[in-house]
Design a protein around this motif. Structure first.
Motif, short mmCIF file in Angstrom:
data_model
loop_
_atom_site.label_atom_id
_atom_site.label_comp_id
_atom_site.label_asym_id
_atom_site.label_seq_id
_atom_site.Cartn_x
_atom_site.Cartn_y
_atom_site.Cartn_z
N MET A 101 0.85 -1.25 0.08
CA MET A 101 -0.11 -0.20 0.00
C MET A 101 0.88 1.25 0.09
SD MET A 101 -2.83 1.05 2.75
CE MET A 101 -4.42 0.40 1.88
N ALA A 102 0.51 2.11 -0.65
CA ALA A 102 1.41 3.41 -0.74
C ALA A 102 1.14 4.19 0.46
CB ALA A 102 1.12 4.34 -2.12
N ASN A 103 2.00 5.28 0.44
CA ASN A 103 1.98 6.13 1.62
C ASN A 103 0.49 6.94 1.84
OD1 ASN A 103 4.41 5.57 2.61
ND2 ASN A 103 5.50 7.37 2.02
N TRP A 104 0.10 7.23 0.67
CA TRP A 104 -1.16 8.07 0.61
C TRP A 104 -2.31 7.24 1.18
CZ3 TRP A 104 -5.18 6.22 -2.09
CH2 TRP A 104 -4.89 5.24 -3.33
N GLY A 105 -2.09 5.87 0.88
CA GLY A 105 -3.31 4.99 1.60
C GLY A 105 -3.54 4.80 3.16
N PHE A 106 -2.10 4.80 3.32
CA PHE A 106 -1.80 4.78 5.05
C PHE A 106 -2.46 6.14 5.72
CE2 PHE A 106 1.55 1.90 4.01
CZ PHE A 106 0.91 0.48 4.77
N TRP A 107 -2.20 7.03 4.91
CA TRP A 107 -2.90 8.54 5.54
C TRP A 107 -4.26 8.47 5.55
CZ3 TRP A 107 -0.08 11.65 8.13
CH2 TRP A 107 1.27 11.78 7.94
N LEU A 108 -4.95 8.04 4.32
CA LEU A 108 -6.26 7.87 4.39
C LEU A 108 -6.95 6.99 5.13
CD1 LEU A 108 -7.07 8.37 0.49
CD2 LEU A 108 -7.09 10.11 2.34
#
Length: 139
Positions: free
Chosen positions: A1-8
């Motif tokens: 999972m990309a970083n933006w996915g963790f943030w969301l």
């Protein structure tokens, strides 16, 4: 999972907690986390993402605090029926003496004081405030 996915994902968890708490402060933190996701989508490095999320979250929280939604209404607990169950109830006063009286209320004798502007006549009065062990009554 990309970083933006963790943030969301983190923003979604904080929004779910917000729904349980009923305040807007966690929503402001979720906005900060979502801005971290936008920074990740823009290709920023992880330290920059964290910095963006923190700055946006703090600014959003401060703006909320300064708005009308961030300040709780200051209500005197002595006169608030949501805090004090006696406010709004009625008492029967048989005689007044210098705008004070003694009445039987909830199985005990209470001191009763007449509210400013009310007429000191025998009758039924509504409790408007409780100051210590004294009921402040009016019509």
């Amino acid at each position: 999972m990309a970083n933006w996915g963790f943030w969301l994902l983190a923003a979604a968890v904080v929004v779910a907690c917000e729904l349980l708490s009923g305040t807007f402060y966690l929503l402001m933190i979720a906005i900060g986390l979502a801005s971290g996701a936008l920074a990740a989508l823009a290709g920023a490095e992880p330290p920059v993402q964290v910095l963006v999320a923190a700055v946006v979250g703090v600014i959003a929280t401060l703006l909320l605090r300064r708005s009308r939604f961030g300040r709780g209404a200051k209500v005197d607990a002595a006169a608030d029926p949501n805090v004090n169950m006696d406010v709004g109830q009625t008492v029967h006063v048989t005689a007044w003496q210098d705008h004070t009286a003694r009445v039987m209320y909830r199985g005990a004798l209470w001191d009763v004081e007449l509210e400013a502007g009310a007429v000191a006549a025998p009758g039924i009065f509504r409790i408007h405030e409780v100051r210590g062990s004294r009921l402040i009554v009016g019509v």
